[in-house]
Design an enzyme around this catalytic site. Structure first.
Site, mmCIF file in Angstrom:
data_model
loop_
_atom_site.group_PDB
_atom_site.id
_atom_site.type_symbol
_atom_site.label_atom_id
_atom_site.label_comp_id
_atom_site.label_asym_id
_atom_site.label_seq_id
_atom_site.Cartn_x
_atom_site.Cartn_y
_atom_site.Cartn_z
ATOM 1 N N HIS A 195 0.812 -1.224 0.000
ATOM 2 C CA HIS A 195 0.000 0.000 0.000
ATOM 3 C C HIS A 195 0.840 1.266 0.000
ATOM 4 O O HIS A 195 0.335 2.344 -0.281
ATOM 5 C CB HIS A 195 -0.992 -0.003 1.173
ATOM 6 C CG HIS A 195 -0.413 0.317 2.509
ATOM 7 N ND1 HIS A 195 -0.074 -0.654 3.443
ATOM 8 C CD2 HIS A 195 -0.130 1.502 3.087
ATOM 9 C CE1 HIS A 195 0.392 -0.063 4.534
ATOM 10 N NE2 HIS A 195 0.374 1.237 4.345
ATOM 11 N N GLU A 213 23.344 13.701 8.298
ATOM 12 C CA GLU A 213 24.375 13.440 9.302
ATOM 13 C C GLU A 213 25.646 12.837 8.710
ATOM 14 O O GLU A 213 26.563 12.489 9.442
ATOM 15 C CB GLU A 213 23.787 12.514 10.377
ATOM 16 C CG GLU A 213 22.616 13.167 11.113
ATOM 17 C CD GLU A 213 21.709 12.160 11.801
ATOM 18 O OE1 GLU A 213 21.599 12.230 13.035
ATOM 19 O OE2 GLU A 213 21.127 11.317 11.107
ATOM 20 N N ASN A 231 18.100 10.847 11.844
ATOM 21 C CA ASN A 231 17.261 12.043 11.876
ATOM 22 C C ASN A 231 16.921 12.402 10.434
ATOM 23 O O ASN A 231 17.792 12.837 9.675
ATOM 24 C CB ASN A 231 17.996 13.191 12.572
ATOM 25 C CG ASN A 231 17.121 14.413 12.776
ATOM 26 O OD1 ASN A 231 16.297 14.756 11.924
ATOM 27 N ND2 ASN A 231 17.293 15.094 13.897
ATOM 28 N N ASP A 281 -0.056 -7.603 1.563
ATOM 29 C CA ASP A 281 0.427 -6.214 1.647
ATOM 30 C C ASP A 281 1.950 -6.216 1.730
ATOM 31 O O ASP A 281 2.546 -5.926 2.766
ATOM 32 C CB ASP A 281 -0.190 -5.523 2.868
ATOM 33 C CG ASP A 281 0.036 -4.019 2.869
ATOM 34 O OD1 ASP A 281 0.523 -3.488 1.839
ATOM 35 O OD2 ASP A 281 -0.263 -3.375 3.892
ATOM 36 N N SER A 292 4.241 2.453 8.170
ATOM 37 C CA SER A 292 3.917 1.425 7.184
ATOM 38 C C SER A 292 5.152 0.972 6.427
ATOM 39 O O SER A 292 6.031 1.766 6.092
ATOM 40 C CB SER A 292 2.906 1.958 6.158
ATOM 41 O OG SER A 292 1.596 1.864 6.613
ATOM 42 N N GLY A 293 5.179 -0.331 6.132
ATOM 43 C CA GLY A 293 6.262 -0.871 5.332
ATOM 44 C C GLY A 293 7.517 -1.192 6.091
ATOM 45 O O GLY A 293 8.379 -1.924 5.595
ATOM 46 N N THR A 334 17.823 15.905 8.995
ATOM 47 C CA THR A 334 19.210 16.368 9.003
ATOM 48 C C THR A 334 20.082 15.394 8.238
ATOM 49 O O THR A 334 19.921 14.177 8.368
ATOM 50 C CB THR A 334 19.734 16.474 10.454
ATOM 51 O OG1 THR A 334 18.879 17.340 11.199
ATOM 52 C CG2 THR A 334 21.154 17.014 10.487
ATOM 53 N N GLU A 350 24.201 8.854 5.523
ATOM 54 C CA GLU A 350 23.112 8.420 4.675
ATOM 55 C C GLU A 350 23.586 8.036 3.265
ATOM 56 O O GLU A 350 24.553 8.574 2.761
ATOM 57 C CB GLU A 350 22.056 9.529 4.547
ATOM 58 C CG GLU A 350 21.417 9.926 5.866
ATOM 59 C CD GLU A 350 22.167 11.041 6.589
ATOM 60 O OE1 GLU A 350 21.587 11.639 7.506
ATOM 61 O OE2 GLU A 350 23.345 11.307 6.225
#
Length: 265
Positions: free
Chosen positions: A73, A94, A89, A121, A215-216, A92, A97
């Site tokens: 979904h 950091e 976060n 689902d 979700s997920g 932000t 990522e």
């Protein structure tokens, strides 16, 4: 943590009507606590492009260097997606990522957006390039096909969902202890009844729960001394995220191992 998509205008009249828990633009877990940064290194933030910016809508799980598992979904509409790995976060940067584009989305062929109670689902997203694995980004362990959790097995939901029904948002990844609820209990008429199928996992049912924006994302369960991802966060009650005896409901990953393997090879 999940975005509530009310299934119909009559949802308020149905005492246990399920609703999904995506979110726009951010979100958090009800109860629980802020997780240690990158304590759940397979957790991802699924984001969509709107007006030149990306917004968090769902969670997900990194299961291969180029594959993410999430809820059907979350991705059954046409959007420009990106996956953020190694995040804590979401407001932000950091420096840990990894921002990945998505090359293809595989929604389970039996998914029906008009019938959450039917199940299925679950979806897979193929990334445009391989994730770099390090201390902040790691692959989740999936349990063996068919494995069923016992009642009250230790599990944690993680995500960036709302901290209360209709409440404030938190930028930091949260975790909440949600022990599993076995199918015999969760399918009782005073719990979820026939809405819950044996291809789902229930967890919680009290003070803590998933909510808009979760979700997920994964249900991380301690089995044999290590964590594996047993659930994909699917829905909560339209009465509120942490309604008593209406546990957060997850797609049971062990019911879909063969489908996952058939897609990713």
């Amino acid at each position: 943590m999940l975005k509530f998509l009310l299934l119909s205008a009559l949802a308020a009249l149905a005492l246990a009507e399920p609703r999904y828990i995506e979110e726009t633009p951010e979100s958090r877990v009800v109860g629980g606590e802020v997780a240690q940064p990158n304590a759940w290194p397979w957790q991802i933030s699924l984001q969509y492009l709107s007006g030149g910016s990306y917004y968090h809508t769902c969670g997900g799980t990194l299961i291969r260097q180029r594959w993410v598992m999430t809820a059907a979904h979350c991705v059954d509409t046409q959007r420009t997606w990106r996956v953020v790995l190694g995040d804590h976060n979401i407001n932000t940067n950091e420096g840990r990522e990894q921002y990945m584009t998505v090359s293809q989305v595989y929604v389970h062929p039996n998914w029906n957006s008009n019938s959450v109670a039917a199940g299925y689902d679950i979806a897979l997203m193929r990334l445009s390039s391989d994730a770099t694995l390090n201390s902040y980004v790691k692959l989740a362990t999936l349990p063996p096909s068919g494995q069923i959790l016992p009642n009250n097995n230790p599990c944690y939901i993680t995500g960036w969902g709302r901290t209360s029904t209709g409440g404030s948002l938190s930028a930091q990844l949260k975790q909440a202890y949600l022990p599993s609820v076995d199918f015999q209990t969760c399918s009782r008429s005073d719990w979820w009844g026939s809405t819950v199928k044996n291809t789902m996992v229930c967890a919680g049912g009290g003070r803590d729960s998933g909510c808009n924006g979760d979700s997920g994302g994964p249900l991380n369960c301690l089995v044999g001394g290590s964590y594996s991802v047993h659930g994909v966060t699917s829905f909560v009650s339209s009465l509120g995220c942490n309604t008593n005896q209406k546990p957060t409901v997850f797609t049971r990953v062990t019911a879909y191992i063969s489908w996952i393997q058939g897609i990713i090879g």
